[in-house]
Design an enzyme around this catalytic site. Structure first.
Site, PDB file in Angstrom:
ATOM      1  N   LYS A  13      -7.733   2.905   1.624  1.00 41.81           N
ATOM      2  CA  LYS A  13      -8.795   3.892   2.056  1.00 41.81           C
ATOM      3  C   LYS A  13      -9.590   4.180   0.762  1.00 41.81           C
ATOM      4  O   LYS A  13     -10.585   4.575   1.152  1.00 41.81           O
ATOM      5  CB  LYS A  13      -7.958   5.171   2.160  1.00 41.81           C
ATOM      6  CG  LYS A  13      -6.930   5.315   3.389  1.00 41.81           C
ATOM      7  CD  LYS A  13      -6.515   6.607   3.603  1.00 41.81           C
ATOM      8  CE  LYS A  13      -5.463   7.080   2.448  1.00 41.81           C
ATOM      9  NZ  LYS A  13      -4.407   6.638   2.215  1.00 41.81           N
ATOM     10  N   ARG A  88      -2.427  15.645   4.872  1.00 43.83           N
ATOM     11  CA  ARG A  88      -1.473  14.798   4.696  1.00 43.83           C
ATOM     12  C   ARG A  88      -0.225  15.563   5.915  1.00 43.83           C
ATOM     13  O   ARG A  88       0.731  14.747   6.122  1.00 43.83           O
ATOM     14  CB  ARG A  88      -0.682  14.867   3.623  1.00 43.83           C
ATOM     15  CG  ARG A  88      -1.328  13.907   2.482  1.00 43.83           C
ATOM     16  CD  ARG A  88      -0.580  12.656   2.380  1.00 43.83           C
ATOM     17  NE  ARG A  88      -0.175  11.900   1.204  1.00 43.83           N
ATOM     18  CZ  ARG A  88      -1.091  11.414   0.318  1.00 43.83           C
ATOM     19  NH1 ARG A  88      -2.627  11.861   0.126  1.00 43.83           N
ATOM     20  NH2 ARG A  88      -0.597  10.610  -0.885  1.00 43.83           N
ATOM     21  N   ARG A 122      -1.288  -2.773  -8.133  1.00 43.93           N
ATOM     22  CA  ARG A 122      -2.510  -2.149  -8.477  1.00 43.93           C
ATOM     23  C   ARG A 122      -2.442  -1.813  -9.911  1.00 43.93           C
ATOM     24  O   ARG A 122      -1.728  -1.337 -10.329  1.00 43.93           O
ATOM     25  CB  ARG A 122      -2.582  -0.865  -7.453  1.00 43.93           C
ATOM     26  CG  ARG A 122      -3.926  -0.312  -7.583  1.00 43.93           C
ATOM     27  CD  ARG A 122      -4.269   0.421  -6.227  1.00 43.93           C
ATOM     28  NE  ARG A 122      -3.389   1.502  -5.924  1.00 43.93           N
ATOM     29  CZ  ARG A 122      -3.357   2.209  -4.835  1.00 43.93           C
ATOM     30  NH1 ARG A 122      -4.327   1.995  -3.907  1.00 43.93           N
ATOM     31  NH2 ARG A 122      -2.926   3.114  -4.468  1.00 43.93           N
ATOM     32  N   ARG A 155       0.410   3.214 -12.404  1.00 44.08           N
ATOM     33  CA  ARG A 155       0.917   4.587 -11.869  1.00 44.08           C
ATOM     34  C   ARG A 155       2.368   4.689 -11.728  1.00 44.08           C
ATOM     35  O   ARG A 155       2.817   3.828 -11.256  1.00 44.08           O
ATOM     36  CB  ARG A 155       0.129   5.291 -10.708  1.00 44.08           C
ATOM     37  CG  ARG A 155      -1.223   5.352 -11.030  1.00 44.08           C
ATOM     38  CD  ARG A 155      -2.147   5.657  -9.736  1.00 44.08           C
ATOM     39  NE  ARG A 155      -1.336   6.250  -8.707  1.00 44.08           N
ATOM     40  CZ  ARG A 155      -1.612   6.429  -7.410  1.00 44.08           C
ATOM     41  NH1 ARG A 155      -2.886   5.982  -7.219  1.00 44.08           N
ATOM     42  NH2 ARG A 155      -0.907   7.014  -6.443  1.00 44.08           N
ATOM     43  N   ARG A 166       7.408   6.828  -0.850  1.00 41.38           N
ATOM     44  CA  ARG A 166       6.152   7.515  -0.498  1.00 41.38           C
ATOM     45  C   ARG A 166       6.007   6.932   1.176  1.00 41.38           C
ATOM     46  O   ARG A 166       5.292   7.680   1.928  1.00 41.38           O
ATOM     47  CB  ARG A 166       5.012   6.984  -1.401  1.00 41.38           C
ATOM     48  CG  ARG A 166       5.043   7.628  -2.838  1.00 41.38           C
ATOM     49  CD  ARG A 166       4.064   6.776  -3.778  1.00 41.38           C
ATOM     50  NE  ARG A 166       2.692   7.378  -3.397  1.00 41.38           N
ATOM     51  CZ  ARG A 166       1.643   6.561  -3.965  1.00 41.38           C
ATOM     52  NH1 ARG A 166       2.025   5.491  -4.685  1.00 41.38           N
ATOM     53  NH2 ARG A 166       0.501   6.654  -3.563  1.00 41.38           N
TER      54      ARG A 166
END
Ligand code: AMP
Length: 215
Positions: A13, A88, A122, A155, A166
């Protein structure tokens, strides 16, 4: 044009939002980035949000909604916005409806395995939030942002155990949200299973939905 992007973490996204933002000249508003910035700056919001974020849990609705409401009242959002990571929950979707009229909701879908691979590889820039992938879109120099020379880091919520949590939280919250927007007749599905090198195939599907809005 007021756009909402839905989809699990790591579905692409953010990357697509950055492209659409340039193309349609409307700001890309990522609540994840805003919250991480608040945590890094040590603001009151950041202090409240940190423990939820570190555990892969959602930050309470009222804190995030207040933050988004303030952001959408800025002059650069007058022509529209691309919301990435908000709403969310269906409570957030109802809250959003009170201060902004959503024109389209793009629901990004990709297989679980691809998502975990994307997130765990990532790396994010500490300074400008640009993202890279160690295998598929590495920076020119390892650990350094191509754009601003900032330091790249993984992260804490992108470690394997937290990713799974998550995704679990996402699955749990997502269904009512999808039902909400389907009822409002705003939802379009986007096949985001393509590899990052074929990102234009994902962007094209978004364009098709957004062009219809303009006409
Ligand atoms: P993201 O970068 O969008 O995956 O967001 C990273 C983290 O920020 C999430 O795991 C949540 O802890 C928090 N967060 C971001 N957006 C929201 C939201 N709309 N509601 C609650 N928590 C959020």
């Amino acid at each position: 044009m007021n756009i909402v992007l839905l989809g699990p973490p790591g579905v692409g996204k953010g990357t697509v939002a950055a492209i659409l933002s340039q193309k349609y000249a409307i700001p890309h508003i990522s609540t994840g980035n805003m919250l991480r910035e608040a945590v890094a700056k040590g603001t009151a919001l950041g202090k409240q949000a940190k423990e939820f974020m570190d555990a892969g849990q959602l930050v309470p609705d009222e804190l995030v909604t207040k933050m988004v409401r303030e952001r959408l009242s800025q002059p650069d959002c007058r022509k529209g916005f691309i919301l990435d990571g908000y709403p969310r929950t269906s409570a957030q979707a109802r809250a959003l409806q009170e201060f902004a009229a959503v024109d389209a909701v793009l629901d990004f879908k990709a297989p679980f395995k691809a998502i975990v691979e994307r997130i765990s590889g990532r790396r994010t820039c500490r300074k400008c939030s640009a993202t890279y992938h160690i295998k598929y879109s590495p920076p020119k120099k390892e650990g350094v942002c191509d754009r601003c020379s900032g330091e790249l880091y993984q992260r804490s919520d992108e470690q394997p155990g937290i990713i799974t949590e998550r995704l679990r939280v996402y699955e749990e919250q997502n269904k009512p949200l999808i039902d909400y927007y389907r009822n409002e007749d705003l939802l379009s599905e986007i096949d985001a299973s393509y590899h990052i090198t074929e990102i234009e195939k994902i962007v094209k599907q978004c364009d098709e939905v957004l062009e219809k809005l303009k006409s």
